[in-house]
Design an enzyme around this catalytic site. Structure first.
Site, mmCIF file in Angstrom:
data_model
loop_
_atom_site.group_PDB
_atom_site.id
_atom_site.type_symbol
_atom_site.label_atom_id
_atom_site.label_comp_id
_atom_site.label_asym_id
_atom_site.label_seq_id
_atom_site.Cartn_x
_atom_site.Cartn_y
_atom_site.Cartn_z
ATOM 1 N N LYS A 180 58.237 17.592 40.441
ATOM 2 C CA LYS A 180 58.941 16.446 40.996
ATOM 3 C C LYS A 180 58.937 15.299 39.969
ATOM 4 C CE LYS A 180 58.168 13.495 44.906
ATOM 5 N NZ LYS A 180 57.411 13.215 46.121
ATOM 6 N N LYS A 185 44.482 14.958 45.329
ATOM 7 C CA LYS A 185 44.134 13.654 44.750
ATOM 8 C C LYS A 185 42.657 13.559 44.445
ATOM 9 C CE LYS A 185 47.783 10.543 46.342
ATOM 10 N NZ LYS A 185 48.068 9.219 46.880
ATOM 11 N N LYS A 233 56.173 9.102 38.164
ATOM 12 C CA LYS A 233 55.844 8.039 37.220
ATOM 13 C C LYS A 233 54.689 8.429 36.297
ATOM 14 C CE LYS A 233 52.838 5.993 40.655
ATOM 15 N NZ LYS A 233 52.856 6.849 41.794
#
Ligand code: TRP
Length: 330
Positions: free
Chosen positions: A196, A114, A199
């Site tokens: 995966k 991240k 969104k």
């Protein structure tokens, strides 16, 4: 006497819920609610570790509660609440942060990923995110934490923090275990089935609130391969295998039954059929969510009730912790 094991899990309201969150998590939570003492949280404090639009965050938080209920989680059977409504999460997080090593947090792979992705905004909150997650779990003395593979490292860290704390202050925390529910399916992106479903890639991602037209379109465009056979082979046919997984999760069929259903039929039949199965699966969930969202007073009452019950349990743990570390009683 109540001997049920306790479960804690949560999802961030950082995006709309997806078919992946339903099939991978919420559906298996619903199966656990009978046999375990469950807390299901909407972790809005985790969501702000990366920038959020405040209006969207607020809207999605209530929507997520409506969707939890529409997916079959019962607010009478479980404690369902919003993390920021229970201030003990932040309070315990501070204490645990003082029992966590900088080096441990630096090794978290999600932090590394991240911070690479949000290089212009690497906050202390992003760094200490796993400490807040440990607080979520330990506040309630949870035995089991259902999580996906990507969160396992955080649960391991939570165990390490709890064990270390117990070492200094015996019998403070239950040491939780990560729990990967058997029925949880790992749903991949329809566009890039190696990844995966997420969104951040809206075209390969089905949202619980998507219209039937959108769902049909997304499945028609799903990436497959240049063969024609509908056969499960994760290595060589990741797209088709993912569609089979989705089809089976939606219909309750086994892979063998599904392969038999489509024997001799090409992807032109298979892909729309998977879309149809998902449309039928999500229709009642979408309709029930929409109905609940019109009843804001009810949703707010559920949140309030959940926060009260959670807070009752959380206070007990926090009081014990404050006493052990040497804070003067208030
Ligand atoms: N970090 C988890 C995720 O992103 C969400 C989460 C926060 C969580 N606190 C938790 C999951 C406690 C399980 C238990 O998926």
């Amino acid at each position: 006497m109540d001997q049920k094991k306790r479960i804690f899990s949560g999802i961030q309201p950082s995006g709309d819920l997806t078919l992946g969150s339903y099939m991978g998590a919420i559906k298996s939570w619903a199966a656990l609610q009978e046999d375990y003492d469950c807390l299901f949280c909407i972790v809005d404090m985790h969501a702000i570790t990366v920038r959020q639009n405040p209006a969207d965050l607020r809207r999605r938080t209530l929507e997520q509660m409506a969707q939890y209920i529409a997916c079959g989680l019962d607010p009478e059977k479980n404690i369902m609440f919003v993390q920021s409504h229970v201030p003990q999460h932040a309070e315990l997080s501070w204490v645990l942060g003082c029992y966590t090593q900088f080096g441990e947090l630096s090794r978290m792979t999600q932090f590394k990923d991240k911070s690479a992705k949000h290089a212009d905004n690497i906050t202390a909150g992003l760094f200490t995110y796993p400490v807040l997650m440990a607080a979520d779990i330990l506040l309630y003395q949870a035995d089991l934490v259902p999580v996906g593979q990507d969160q396992k490292q955080h649960v391991e860290l939570c165990r390490d923090i709890a064990a270390r704390f117990n070492n200094s202050f015996p019998d403070t925390f239950t040491i939780p275990e990560p729990f990967i529910p058997k029925m949880g399916a790992r749903i991949m992106s329809l566009g890039t089935p190696e990844n995966k479903m997420s969104k951040s890639e809206p075209d390969g991602c089905v949202f619980l609130m998507d219209s039937p037209e959108d769902i049909a379109r997304k499945f028609k465009r799903a990436v497959t391969d240049c063969e024609t056979a509908v056969r499960y082979d994760k290595e060589n046919k990741p797209g088709v295998s993912n569609l089979l997984t989705i089809y089976c999760a939606a219909t309750g069929k086994t892979i063998e039954q599904a392969e038999a259903d489509f024997a001799g039929q090409g992807y032109g039949v298979f892909k729309p059929a998977v879309g149809e199965a998902v449309i039928e699966l999500l229709r009642p969930i979408r309709e029930e969510s929409q109905r609940l969202l019109k009843d804001k007073a009810y949703l707010e009452a559920v949140c309030k009730d959940g926060a009260e019950k959670a807070s009752y349990l959380a206070t007990k743990t926090l009081r014990k912790v404050y006493k052990k570390v040497g804070f003067v009683a208030r």
